[in-house]
Design a protein around this motif. Structure first.
Motif, mmCIF file in Angstrom:
data_model
loop_
_atom_site.group_PDB
_atom_site.id
_atom_site.type_symbol
_atom_site.label_atom_id
_atom_site.label_comp_id
_atom_site.label_asym_id
_atom_site.label_seq_id
_atom_site.Cartn_x
_atom_site.Cartn_y
_atom_site.Cartn_z
ATOM 1 N N GLU A 484 0.828 -1.209 0.000
ATOM 2 C CA GLU A 484 0.000 0.000 0.000
ATOM 3 C C GLU A 484 0.865 1.264 0.000
ATOM 4 O O GLU A 484 0.503 2.280 -0.603
ATOM 5 C CB GLU A 484 -0.941 -0.004 1.212
ATOM 6 C CG GLU A 484 -2.047 -1.044 1.121
ATOM 7 C CD GLU A 484 -2.888 -0.856 -0.132
ATOM 8 O OE1 GLU A 484 -3.283 0.296 -0.412
ATOM 9 O OE2 GLU A 484 -3.143 -1.853 -0.832
ATOM 10 N N THR A 485 1.986 1.204 0.679
ATOM 11 C CA THR A 485 2.912 2.344 0.667
ATOM 12 C C THR A 485 3.491 2.532 -0.732
ATOM 13 O O THR A 485 3.630 3.664 -1.216
ATOM 14 C CB THR A 485 4.044 2.134 1.689
ATOM 15 O OG1 THR A 485 3.474 1.961 2.985
ATOM 16 C CG2 THR A 485 4.986 3.326 1.707
ATOM 17 N N VAL A 486 3.820 1.414 -1.376
ATOM 18 C CA VAL A 486 4.319 1.479 -2.747
ATOM 19 C C VAL A 486 3.273 2.125 -3.655
ATOM 20 O O VAL A 486 3.599 3.037 -4.440
ATOM 21 C CB VAL A 486 4.668 0.069 -3.276
ATOM 22 C CG1 VAL A 486 4.966 0.116 -4.779
ATOM 23 C CG2 VAL A 486 5.852 -0.510 -2.517
ATOM 24 N N LYS A 487 2.043 1.710 -3.543
ATOM 25 C CA LYS A 487 0.960 2.250 -4.382
ATOM 26 C C LYS A 487 0.752 3.736 -4.114
ATOM 27 O O LYS A 487 0.604 4.543 -5.047
ATOM 28 C CB LYS A 487 -0.331 1.486 -4.108
ATOM 29 C CG LYS A 487 -1.512 1.942 -4.950
ATOM 30 C CD LYS A 487 -2.747 1.123 -4.646
ATOM 31 C CE LYS A 487 -3.934 1.599 -5.471
ATOM 32 N NZ LYS A 487 -5.148 0.782 -5.163
ATOM 33 N N ARG A 488 0.768 4.123 -2.833
ATOM 34 C CA ARG A 488 0.541 5.533 -2.474
ATOM 35 C C ARG A 488 1.653 6.419 -3.035
ATOM 36 O O ARG A 488 1.390 7.478 -3.622
ATOM 37 C CB ARG A 488 0.474 5.667 -0.951
ATOM 38 C CG ARG A 488 0.272 7.098 -0.464
ATOM 39 C CD ARG A 488 0.126 7.147 1.039
ATOM 40 N NE ARG A 488 1.314 6.737 1.737
ATOM 41 C CZ ARG A 488 2.392 7.516 1.963
ATOM 42 N NH1 ARG A 488 2.389 8.779 1.518
ATOM 43 N NH2 ARG A 488 3.430 7.064 2.629
ATOM 44 N N LEU A 489 2.898 5.996 -2.870
ATOM 45 C CA LEU A 489 4.015 6.810 -3.351
ATOM 46 C C LEU A 489 4.073 6.835 -4.876
ATOM 47 O O LEU A 489 4.417 7.866 -5.466
ATOM 48 C CB LEU A 489 5.335 6.293 -2.771
ATOM 49 C CG LEU A 489 5.797 6.971 -1.474
ATOM 50 C CD1 LEU A 489 4.765 6.823 -0.365
ATOM 51 C CD2 LEU A 489 7.148 6.406 -1.014
#
Length: 507
Positions: A484-489
């Motif tokens: 999810e952090t990858v997707k957000r960034l």
């Protein structure tokens, strides 16, 4: 870096801190009350090769830069806008992302007419402005082009506009030995003196340092903005005067001879520090020349009683490269690359009457902050609103008035966004060694958001995620565990690239 001079009233500086002869003339000439600005830009100086930082390489010694750090704020997380010189220098001079006008590498670097540089701004305020050394904010091939230093704010210019300055050969005859365009691109031959081209004699850094000290002496009663565009410790680090070679006990390496071999064959054998004989020893000698020059300029300011009234900024344009045997310890990667070693650099700003000397600032800052910080130190943000800059005025952050992070998010583009990985039948061939000396993938993009950094490798389409607070070496990929952090960034980067910068849409 820069010595900023503004009105005493605006600065609210204690008059007692200014030399008596200047304060006595304040009523006659208000310029004497304005601080000077000195901007020192090192070339390819790695995080691990600056002894002002605690985890530097044991063999790297820069005592004069250490002395400068003692009267400055030292940034442990100081970033440039690009891992290569031309775009990085544009970020320094404009305080803005150069991606706004489509520049992401030195081959497409340019300076639009509607972008204001720090030199232009200060010249408009009555500063004497000078650049000595390397300019390289684009492909300035003529003196009337926007990228030429005198067309973007520098009244005096001595040096060259390209990416390299030969350390020893500065004549028309020297330049004529080599085929075009390498005879210019590789820095052989005469220099610009303002708008004229002239031959010079001597060692490059010595010549530039002499120009700088003379400029300071000539303009000690006027506010000045002096930029030193060092070519140290950029290639060609094989070039060392004969007397120094004897002291070092190492052999002389001759320049490329186009009559004997191809350019790339010479570059890989002798032109690159990682392959040349005693490459690290040569790099360290050049590092000592950079440090010595900084010391001579500081001494001149002290002798002229200008130190108290001078803002000094020191920064490297990007990280070190294996090509010259430079070190970015403890960071990974280097020049050309979007790892920390290419982007996080030695960086400090000093002005003791406004900023705490010898302090260390551990939050992320950017080279884009230099322009607005200088304006902030002058209490002179009049022509520009803060929204004009992508950089921040760091003064309230450094003085503790603002405890937030100056930049929650920073963005970078690589030398290209995609491309195929070249294949080499012989990994020991000249071509393979030259390619791999860059260090790996030179494409893609990166985003740092608070402590997380997402890196996209354009050639492999791979994504990696790191927590820089716990992993400065970028050795522990968290992309699989924090999708999810990858997707957000990733989405945040796309918005910046596609919408904020108005660049060709990324899918």
């Amino acid at each position: 870096m820069s010595v900023i001079i503004c009105f005493l009233i605006a600065f609210k500086i204690n008059v007692d801190s200014i030399p008596n002869q200047l304060s006595q003339k304040a009523s006659e000439n208000t310029d004497v009350n304005r601080p000077n600005i000195l901007l020192l830009i090192a070339d390819d100086l790695g995080y691990g090769d600056c002894s002002a930082y605690p985890n530097h390489e044991p063999d790297a010694k820069t005592p004069n830069i250490e002395k400068l750090a003692q009267r400055s704020v030292l940034f442990t997380q100081g970033y440039v806008t690009s891992p290569i010189c031309s775009p990085s220098r544009l970020g320094i001079l404009t305080g803005r992302y150069h991606q706004r006008w489509g520049t992401h590498t030195y081959t497409n670097a340019n300076l639009p007419n509607d972008e204001t540089t720090l030199a232009e701004y200060l010249k408009s305020k009555g500063y004497k402005t000078a650049l000595f050394g390397k300019s390289h904010v684009g492909q300035a091939e003529g003196i009337m082009e926007r990228e030429f230093p005198r067309r973007h704010g520098y009244e005096y210019f001595v040096g060259r506009t390209g990416g390299m300055i030969d350390f020893l050969t500065h004549t028309f005859e020297d330049q004529a030995k080599y085929p075009k365009p390498l005879n210019v691109f590789w820095g052989f031959g005469p220099w610009y003196f303002n708008d004229s081209v002239k031959e010079v004699e001597g060692y490059t850094t010595d010549i530039l340092t002499d120009e700088a000290t003379q400029f300071i002496q000539d303009n000690k009663k006027a506010p000045f903005f002096l930029t030193m565009g060092y070519t140290e410790v950029h290639a060609w680090t094989h070039q060392i005067p004969d007397t120094a070679l004897v002291r070092l006990g190492i052999n002389k390496i001759e320049n490329w001879d186009p009559k004997k071999e191809k350019a790339l064959e010479w570059v890989v054998r002798d032109g690159l520090g990682q392959y040349m004989e005693n490459g690290r020893t040569r790099l360290l000698w050049h590092l000592s020349q950079l440090d010595s020059s900084v010391g001579k300029i500081i001494n001149t300011l002290e002798e002229e009683k200008l130190m108290d009234n001078t803002i000094i900024v020191f920064i490297s344009d990007n990280g070190a490269t294996d090509r010259t045997a430079g070190k970015n310890t403890p960071l990974s990667g280097g020049k050309y690359l979007l790892e920390e070693g290419g982007l996080r650099v030695p960086f400090m700003i000093g002005f003791p009457s406004k900023l705490q000397s010898g302090s260390v600032y551990n939050k992320a800052v950017s080279s884009m902050d230099i322009f607005p910080t200088i304006m902030g130190l002058c209490n002179d943000i009049t022509e520009f609103t803060s929204s004009h800059f992508d950089g921040k005025n760091l003064v309230p952050f450094l003085n503790g008035e603002d405890t937030a992070v100056p930049h929650e998010t920073l963005y970078w583009t690589g030398l290209s966004l995609s491309g195929s990985i070249p294949k080499f039948e012989d990994m020991e061939s000249t071509e393979a060694k030259s390619y791999h000396s860059v260090g790996g993938d030179d494409s893609g993009w990166a985003i740092r958001d608070n402590d997380y950094k997402l890196r996209y490798f354009g050639r492999t389409k791979e994504l990696k995620l790191f927590n820089l607070k716990n992993d400065i070496e970028e050795s522990n990929d968290l992309s699989k565990s924090l999708p999810e952090t990858v997707k957000r960034l990733k989405n945040k980067y796309y918005k910046w690239h596609n919408t904020d910068m108005h660049l060709p849409t990324l899918n």
